[in-house]
Design a protein around this motif. Sequence first.
Motif, mmCIF file in Angstrom:
data_model
loop_
_atom_site.group_PDB
_atom_site.id
_atom_site.type_symbol
_atom_site.label_atom_id
_atom_site.label_comp_id
_atom_site.label_asym_id
_atom_site.label_seq_id
_atom_site.Cartn_x
_atom_site.Cartn_y
_atom_site.Cartn_z
ATOM 1 N N ARG A 292 0.996 -1.257 0.034
ATOM 2 C CA ARG A 292 0.161 0.318 0.105
ATOM 3 C C ARG A 292 0.919 1.189 0.018
ATOM 4 O O ARG A 292 0.129 2.607 0.317
ATOM 5 C CB ARG A 292 -0.542 -0.016 1.123
ATOM 6 N N GLY A 293 2.447 1.232 -0.498
ATOM 7 C CA GLY A 293 2.577 2.056 -1.059
ATOM 8 C C GLY A 293 3.564 3.248 0.810
ATOM 9 O O GLY A 293 4.118 3.934 1.154
ATOM 10 N N TRP A 294 3.267 2.376 2.294
ATOM 11 C CA TRP A 294 4.308 2.220 2.998
ATOM 12 C C TRP A 294 6.147 1.945 3.427
ATOM 13 O O TRP A 294 5.756 0.164 2.930
ATOM 14 C CB TRP A 294 2.996 1.620 4.339
ATOM 15 N N ASP A 295 6.484 2.590 4.084
ATOM 16 C CA ASP A 295 7.858 1.916 4.462
ATOM 17 C C ASP A 295 7.957 2.430 4.943
ATOM 18 O O ASP A 295 8.882 3.014 6.204
ATOM 19 C CB ASP A 295 8.386 3.128 3.215
ATOM 20 N N TRP A 305 5.929 0.221 13.120
ATOM 21 C CA TRP A 305 5.913 1.637 13.285
ATOM 22 C C TRP A 305 6.036 2.375 12.737
ATOM 23 O O TRP A 305 6.084 2.477 11.085
ATOM 24 C CB TRP A 305 7.326 1.910 13.851
ATOM 25 N N PHE A 306 4.818 3.958 12.220
ATOM 26 C CA PHE A 306 4.427 4.072 11.272
ATOM 27 C C PHE A 306 4.741 6.235 12.239
ATOM 28 O O PHE A 306 4.390 6.243 12.947
ATOM 29 C CB PHE A 306 2.433 4.595 11.506
ATOM 30 N N VAL A 334 3.064 6.590 14.921
ATOM 31 C CA VAL A 334 1.917 5.084 16.009
ATOM 32 C C VAL A 334 2.364 4.111 15.813
ATOM 33 O O VAL A 334 2.854 3.743 14.646
ATOM 34 C CB VAL A 334 1.213 5.993 15.304
ATOM 35 N N ARG A 335 2.992 3.207 16.601
ATOM 36 C CA ARG A 335 2.843 1.888 16.916
ATOM 37 C C ARG A 335 2.196 0.984 17.389
ATOM 38 O O ARG A 335 0.760 1.597 18.157
ATOM 39 C CB ARG A 335 3.734 1.668 18.744
ATOM 40 N N GLY A 360 5.412 6.475 1.554
ATOM 41 C CA GLY A 360 7.363 6.964 2.325
ATOM 42 C C GLY A 360 7.976 7.340 2.730
ATOM 43 O O GLY A 360 9.442 7.793 3.584
ATOM 44 N N SER A 361 7.371 7.557 4.323
ATOM 45 C CA SER A 361 7.501 8.287 5.530
ATOM 46 C C SER A 361 8.193 6.762 6.304
ATOM 47 O O SER A 361 7.504 6.251 5.778
ATOM 48 C CB SER A 361 5.884 8.700 6.304
ATOM 49 N N ALA A 362 9.353 7.416 7.068
ATOM 50 C CA ALA A 362 10.474 5.838 7.114
ATOM 51 C C ALA A 362 9.538 6.005 8.686
ATOM 52 O O ALA A 362 9.566 7.095 9.319
ATOM 53 C CB ALA A 362 11.571 6.091 6.985
#
Length: 362
Positions: A292-295, A305-306, A334-335, A360-362
């Motif tokens: 879904r594009g999350w790194d 972790w977000f 956010v965990r 893309g946010s790490a």
Amino acid sequence: MTGPQPRANISQIPAYVPGKPPVVRPGTTSYKLSSNENPYPPLPGVVEAATRAVETMNRYPDMGSNALYDALAARLGVPRDDLAVATGSVALIYQLLAAFCDPGDEVVYAWRSFEAYPIAVAAAAATSVQVPLTSAAEHDLAAMLAAITERTKAVIVCTPNNPTGPSVTQTELDAFLAQVPGHVVVVVDEAYLEFVRMPDAVDGLSTYRAHPNVVLFRTFSKAYGLAGFRVGYAVAQAPVAAALRAVSLPFGVSGVAQSAAIASLDAEPALLERVDALVAERDRIGAGLRERGWDVPQAQGNFVWFALGERSTEFAAAADELGIVVRPFAGQGVRVSIGEPEAGDRLLELASRFTGSVAGSA
Ligand SMILES: *Cc1c(COP(=O)(O)O)cnc(C)c1O
């Protein structure tokens, strides 16, 4: 007129923010993914052992936790003298600081890391030296090394790091330990040890055997599912372990907790099955997020972790709406704990909605 005045450091103790309980919504199941707890019921034999212990609640527990020391020594293949049992590994942090730090001594640890570190350091009137994580949310061991001064008494390496997820490798840890002065205690906080699946993973037991200044912190709260009973232990060479035992709270570990911990050690096959299932679920969610594009950072614990920065509380509120309670760290991220698959599905649904603005946010 002034009343009794606590020590000046007491007003500097940050508050512990516990994970919220789920919001109850009629007609739907809500899931608590905010405290990295184990979603499974107690392991086989644990309720029975704890129930037997309940029947002797009029008696003090075995203050020496003798049967638990024996069980741990046998399981780990270490001498009893190298162990210190405590009311969770949070208590071990307090004991370590009480045993090794004078007021003003420095304790180096990564940040963001475990919530309890700054609280315990402030309570001990010691000084926190927080070393920022790298952009991959990993420990920056070189910077931590550079932060050691002559006032440093302890360094904490949280691996996997709560709340961000990455672990250090054995190679990295060895190189670090080779440079840390021998009088500095190095805590390796292995609360999530059982969930680690990576090449070159830390072998805590061989590490402590090679280094008289290394102490491992372990807990029955996460993989073993005994968070409510408060029991953990340290492994270190005898002088350090003895110092931790010397400052422990007498009768701290209850008889119920001792019995439940021993029964949990006896249920290892069932434990490993559950841990494997949680690891598989963690990896399913990690893959789903990447699709879904999350790194997201490497997740070696039972959580992901977000790094949402300013949108963290917004994400947590949206999670609430979907019946999953997550743990926001305002302004940072956010965990989300790994729990039931249905909860994981809801998390992926939520992650789909947020794609775009934060991808893309790490
Ligand atoms: C959960 C956790 C602990 C364990 O705390 P207990 O007091 O044993 O429940 C220790 N360290 C870290 C990093 C944790 O996340």
